[in-house]
Enzyme design. Structure first.
Site, mmCIF file in Angstrom:
data_model
loop_
_atom_site.group_PDB
_atom_site.id
_atom_site.type_symbol
_atom_site.label_atom_id
_atom_site.label_comp_id
_atom_site.label_asym_id
_atom_site.label_seq_id
_atom_site.Cartn_x
_atom_site.Cartn_y
_atom_site.Cartn_z
ATOM 1 N N HIS A 17 -9.792 4.265 8.384
ATOM 2 C CA HIS A 17 -11.263 4.158 8.388
ATOM 3 C C HIS A 17 -11.539 4.049 9.614
ATOM 4 O O HIS A 17 -12.531 4.544 10.437
ATOM 5 C CB HIS A 17 -12.045 3.299 7.293
ATOM 6 C CG HIS A 17 -11.581 3.700 5.806
ATOM 7 N ND1 HIS A 17 -11.051 2.744 5.222
ATOM 8 C CD2 HIS A 17 -11.630 4.854 5.248
ATOM 9 C CE1 HIS A 17 -11.013 3.315 3.754
ATOM 10 N NE2 HIS A 17 -11.385 4.429 3.767
ATOM 11 N N LYS A 41 -17.600 3.169 -10.275
ATOM 12 C CA LYS A 41 -16.174 3.288 -9.723
ATOM 13 C C LYS A 41 -15.531 1.651 -9.832
ATOM 14 O O LYS A 41 -16.651 0.900 -9.359
ATOM 15 C CB LYS A 41 -16.269 3.777 -8.201
ATOM 16 C CG LYS A 41 -15.019 4.487 -7.965
ATOM 17 C CD LYS A 41 -15.326 5.305 -6.464
ATOM 18 C CE LYS A 41 -13.918 5.792 -5.892
ATOM 19 N NZ LYS A 41 -14.204 6.580 -4.519
ATOM 20 N N ARG A 90 -7.331 13.558 5.265
ATOM 21 C CA ARG A 90 -6.148 13.396 5.551
ATOM 22 C C ARG A 90 -4.966 14.396 4.965
ATOM 23 O O ARG A 90 -3.901 14.735 5.732
ATOM 24 C CB ARG A 90 -5.607 12.254 4.551
ATOM 25 C CG ARG A 90 -5.877 10.946 5.047
ATOM 26 C CD ARG A 90 -6.254 9.835 3.846
ATOM 27 N NE ARG A 90 -6.985 10.128 2.704
ATOM 28 C CZ ARG A 90 -7.558 9.369 1.971
ATOM 29 N NH1 ARG A 90 -6.972 8.218 1.719
ATOM 30 N NH2 ARG A 90 -8.461 9.888 1.178
ATOM 31 N N SER A 128 -7.135 3.180 0.541
ATOM 32 C CA SER A 128 -7.679 2.040 -0.036
ATOM 33 C C SER A 128 -6.982 1.827 -1.217
ATOM 34 O O SER A 128 -6.381 0.522 -1.348
ATOM 35 C CB SER A 128 -9.039 1.937 -0.233
ATOM 36 O OG SER A 128 -9.719 2.188 0.926
HETATM 37 P P1 ADP Z 1 -14.614 7.593 -0.984
HETATM 38 O O1 ADP Z 1 -14.713 6.779 -2.252
HETATM 39 O O2 ADP Z 1 -16.079 7.766 -0.460
HETATM 40 O O3 ADP Z 1 -13.550 8.908 -0.766
HETATM 41 P P2 ADP Z 1 -13.218 5.947 1.025
HETATM 42 O O4 ADP Z 1 -13.365 4.608 1.211
HETATM 43 O O5 ADP Z 1 -11.707 6.232 0.112
HETATM 44 O O6 ADP Z 1 -14.445 6.528 0.228
HETATM 45 O O7 ADP Z 1 -12.958 7.012 2.183
HETATM 46 C C1 ADP Z 1 -14.162 7.266 2.862
HETATM 47 C C2 ADP Z 1 -13.752 8.515 3.931
HETATM 48 O O8 ADP Z 1 -12.671 8.241 4.831
HETATM 49 C C3 ADP Z 1 -13.324 9.759 2.960
HETATM 50 O O9 ADP Z 1 -13.697 10.915 3.832
HETATM 51 C C4 ADP Z 1 -11.848 9.573 3.279
HETATM 52 O O10 ADP Z 1 -11.165 10.976 3.193
HETATM 53 C C5 ADP Z 1 -11.532 9.030 4.539
HETATM 54 N N1 ADP Z 1 -10.315 8.239 4.604
HETATM 55 C C6 ADP Z 1 -9.755 7.481 3.778
HETATM 56 N N2 ADP Z 1 -8.508 6.844 4.271
HETATM 57 C C7 ADP Z 1 -8.297 7.588 5.383
HETATM 58 C C8 ADP Z 1 -7.340 7.389 6.513
HETATM 59 N N3 ADP Z 1 -6.213 6.822 6.226
HETATM 60 N N4 ADP Z 1 -7.393 8.314 7.585
HETATM 61 C C9 ADP Z 1 -8.597 9.106 7.685
HETATM 62 N N5 ADP Z 1 -9.553 9.202 6.995
HETATM 63 C C10 ADP Z 1 -9.609 8.430 5.637
#
Ligand code: ADP
Length: 159
Positions: A17, A41, A90, A128
């Site tokens: 992130h 969630k 990703r 995450s």
């Molecule tokens: P959500 O539950 O809204 O998907 P996340 O916190 O899992 O929220 O992710 C927020 C954003 O960051 C999403 O667009 C996700 O695809 C992106 N994201 C998550 N992990 C990574 C990573 N390792 N590299 C790049 N982008 C990521």
């Protein structure tokens, strides 16, 4: 001022992130990293804890603002007078969900673009969810999350 909104669960924030938000600050004057309140969630950390970790992890970059919100993302984006929503991609598996969301958001608010930033190769496998799984089983997540997150994960695992 060009403002972008980077929304997510950030439960917890990972270096994947942070890589996305740092790169987004090269395109926008200000990027608001905002935690979505989603009672449906199940999360490991409270919204306040997630906001606190994000603030610590991004404090060296003045272009990044940390916030949280509940309700409709597009209402939030309009309140903040932002030009775009930023999301990270990703793998192909992210694409279907992200495209549906971007199209729905475009329907609700045609003036706001969704911008996808492709994950850096070293973070492609990072989520995450897998961070939580490894950390709760006592595995090492050093280098994958900021130090303040690593500390809190270890505390949770030991409780
Ligand atoms: P959500 O539950 O809204 O998907 P996340 O916190 O899992 O929220 O992710 C927020 C954003 O960051 C999403 O667009 C996700 O695809 C992106 N994201 C998550 N992990 C990574 C990573 N390792 N590299 C790049 N982008 C990521």
């Amino acid at each position: 001022m060009k403002i972008g909104v980077y929304p997510g669960s950030f439960d917890p924030v990972t270096n994947g992130h942070l890589d996305i938000v740092e790169r987004a600050t090269k395109l926008f004057d200000q990027v608001i990293m905002t935690v979505i309140h989603n009672p449906r969630k199940r999360s490991l950390f409270t919204v306040d804890e997630r906001v606190q970790m994000l603030s610590e992890a991004t404090c060296s970059n003045p272009r990044i603002i940390v916030d949280s919100f509940s309700g409709l993302l597009m209402d939030y984006v309009n309140r903040k007078k932002a030009l775009a929503v930023i999301r990270g991609l990703r793998a192909v598996s992210d694409f279907d969900y992200e495209m549906q969301m971007a199209l729905m958001n475009n329907k609700l608010c045609p003036d706001v673009e969704t911008i996808f930033i492709i994950a850096s190769p070293q973070f492609i496998y990072l989520s995450s969810s897998n961070i939580k799984e490894v950390a709760m089983l006592g595995g090492c997540v050093k280098g994958l999350v900021p130090a303040c997150v690593e500390k809190r994960l270890i505390e949770k695992a030991n409780n």
